[in-house]
Design a protein around this motif. Structure first.
Motif, PDB file in Angstrom:
ATOM      1  N   ASN A 129       0.832  -1.199   0.000  1.00  0.00           N
ATOM      2  CA  ASN A 129       0.000   0.000   0.000  1.00  0.00           C
ATOM      3  C   ASN A 129       0.872   1.257   0.000  1.00  0.00           C
ATOM      4  N   ASP A 170       2.261   1.832  -3.495  1.00  0.00           N
ATOM      5  CA  ASP A 170       1.294   2.523  -4.351  1.00  0.00           C
ATOM      6  C   ASP A 170       1.387   4.035  -4.180  1.00  0.00           C
ATOM      7  N   ASP A 196       7.651  -0.324  -6.807  1.00  0.00           N
ATOM      8  CA  ASP A 196       7.096  -1.602  -7.276  1.00  0.00           C
ATOM      9  C   ASP A 196       7.331  -2.647  -6.197  1.00  0.00           C
ATOM     10  N   LYS A 201      -9.671   0.785  -4.918  1.00  0.00           N
ATOM     11  CA  LYS A 201      -9.086   1.047  -6.236  1.00  0.00           C
ATOM     12  C   LYS A 201     -10.181   1.182  -7.298  1.00  0.00           C
ATOM     13  N   ASN A 235      -1.608  -9.874  -8.073  1.00  0.00           N
ATOM     14  CA  ASN A 235      -0.421  -9.537  -8.864  1.00  0.00           C
ATOM     15  C   ASN A 235       0.008 -10.682  -9.776  1.00  0.00           C
ATOM     16  N   HIS A 251      -4.399  -2.497 -12.669  1.00  0.00           N
ATOM     17  CA  HIS A 251      -4.288  -2.039 -11.292  1.00  0.00           C
ATOM     18  C   HIS A 251      -3.941  -3.231 -10.402  1.00  0.00           C
ATOM     19  N   GLY A 282       0.328  -2.592  -5.172  1.00  0.00           N
ATOM     20  CA  GLY A 282       1.694  -2.099  -5.011  1.00  0.00           C
ATOM     21  C   GLY A 282       2.559  -2.226  -6.235  1.00  0.00           C
ATOM     22  N   ARG A 283       1.964  -2.417  -7.419  1.00  0.00           N
ATOM     23  CA  ARG A 283       2.739  -2.546  -8.647  1.00  0.00           C
ATOM     24  C   ARG A 283       2.868  -1.192  -9.344  1.00  0.00           C
ATOM     25  N   HIS A 284       4.030  -0.956  -9.908  1.00  0.00           N
ATOM     26  CA  HIS A 284       4.293   0.316 -10.591  1.00  0.00           C
ATOM     27  C   HIS A 284       5.224   0.053 -11.755  1.00  0.00           C
TER      28      HIS A 284
END
Length: 454
Positions: free
Chosen positions: A234, A237, A242, A310, A433, A448, A451-453
């Protein structure tokens, strides 16, 4: 050896079938006649890979039987496993009424020496209560309590891999009393588990209370790792990091390792939620707060709402006239267990905001229909705007987005071209994920994760 398993639920069935597989003569007792009828007719009331085949094999060989006959069950086994449910009470403590009732039944019917094994997950001090209940019943009959010894032998079974875990355990924990009866019980347990220690010793012997605490401590540690990673995800995000890169970076440290470092929608099931709560309650009864575990619980409850937040951030609070496909209902893959499943919260919150939900799960839909009050034809009886389909791709038809809640292997490599054709908007909210953000971007999918970027 002759073994009795009291309770033919998840732990009892796996324990009974696996001990029978090693050549023991096993009698499984349950007071629910419908469950015993299912088992005696060749069915299995729970889904667990490999269990049905093992039960069929050992029933055919005459090593495994199922019955509601209490007297016969006590007479059968020199070792009596108590594997009944310990549901959470209103205050978070473990409800021991079924454990104590099983102990009393043993005391009412036993005529020869028995080893009584607490297999159920129980708080520290339960063995004393079991011993007291049996001794009280024996005293009524003018028999000596020295006829029995109570052992703590907690289970460490992962749902979805329970048969494998039992047959190839990483450890066997046995807690016995330090007296002549306890030493005799220890020897019988050593003999029972000898086939599982052929290549190297996996058994850890200790006192009863330490064994009882070991089970809770193990589950509490794993739950803590999950909540810790969810907090970091979190934060990732918010700061644009990432979490997958972070996971690899910290997991490569041999002191930390990779196990249970996967962020998601929170833990569920029959063990972690109630065991963390029960351990915290035990501490409070002794005048101490376990502040870390209280935080673990709080984080986990919040995490179940992250996907909904989200979705709300993307579409707004009013989701009327919107339809979402949801893949995964069980709290984890390879089980039909819906207890404390995050999907229940997510579905309820989406419906509360006016959305329709079309769900699919490879094995948990029947159980989900009971939990969500949906009838056998898939029509919502109590929770409106929810339906279920047998094919995951059919769930996508006309939906505004796909929501992934459980990491079933069947969801890992879908036909993304078909996904794009079926969804009205190319949007995926991935609570486990499963996919790489960059790969999704290249496919034209708005992704979405947790916590992925990119």
């Amino acid at each position: 050896m002759k073994v009795t398993i009291i309770g033919s639920g998840y732990v009892g069935l796996v324990t009974g079938a696996c001990l029978a597989e090693q050549g023991n003569n096993v009698f499984c007792l349950d007071l629910d006649p419908k469950k015993i009828e299912i088992l005696n007719s060749g069915g299995v009331p729970i889904y667990e890979p490999g269990l049905k085949e093992m039960i069929e094999r050992n029933r055919a060989a005459g090593r495994l039987q199922f019955s509601t006959d209490i007297a016969a069950s006590v007479a059968h086994g020199d070792i009596q496993f108590i594997a009944v449910g310990t549901p959470p009470d209103e205050d978070g403590s473990a409800d021991l009424q079924y454990v104590v009732a099983a102990a009393r039944n043993i005391g009412r019917h036993m005529t020869t020496a028995k080893v009584i094994v607490d297999k159920s997950t129980v708080p520290v001090g339960t063995a004393d209560k079991v011993s007291a209940a049996i001794a009280e019943e024996l005293e009524k009959r003018g028999l000596s309590s020295e006829l029995c010894s109570v052992v703590s032998n907690p289970e460490f079974l992962k749902e979805g891999a329970a048969v494998e875990d039992f047959m190839r355990p990483d450890r066997i924990v046995i807690g016995t009393e330090n007296n002549p009866a306890g030493l005799r019980a220890k020897e019988q347990m050593r003999k029972l588990y000898a086939p599982f220690n052929r290549h190297h010793e996996r058994t850890y012997y200790m006192d009863v209370k330490s064994a009882e605490l070991t089970k809770y401590a193990a589950n509490a540690m794993l739950a803590t790792r999950i909540s810790f990673m969810n907090e970091l995800a979190n934060l990732a995000d918010l700061v644009g990091a990432d979490i997958e890169a972070v996971r690899q970076g910290i997991g490569s440290d041999s002191r930390i390792g990779f196990g249970f470092l996967y962020p998601g929608t929170g833990y569920g099931g029959s063990c972690f939620p109630k065991d963390v709560s029960a351990l915290s309650k035990t501490a409070k009864e002794h005048g101490r707060d376990l502040k870390i575990l209280d935080a673990v619980e709080a984080v986990n409850e919040i995490q179940k709402y992250v996907l909904v937040e989200k979705i709300e951030k993307r579409f707004g609070k009013d989701l009327s006239n919107m339809k979402f496909a949801l893949w995964g209902l069980a709290f984890k893959p390879n089980t039909d267990d819906m207890r404390e499943a995050p999907s229940r919260v997510i579905i309820q919150e989406l419906v509360k905001r006016g959305a329709q939900v079309v769900a699919h799960d490879p094995v948990a839909m029947l159980e989900a229909k009971h939990c969500l009050d949906i009838d056998s034809k898939g029509n919502p009886a109590g929770l409106k705007n929810v339906s279920m389909v047998d094919n995951p791709m059919d769930a996508l038809n006309g939906c505004d987005a796909l929501v992934i809640v459980t990491e079933w292997k069947a969801f890992r490599s879908p036909d993304f071209d078909a996904v794009l054709q079926k969804l009205t908007r190319p949007i995926i909210f991935d609570g486990r994920n499963l996919y790489e953000p960059q790969a999704m971007e290249e496919l034209g999918i708005e992704y979405h994760g947790i916590g992925r970027h990119n």
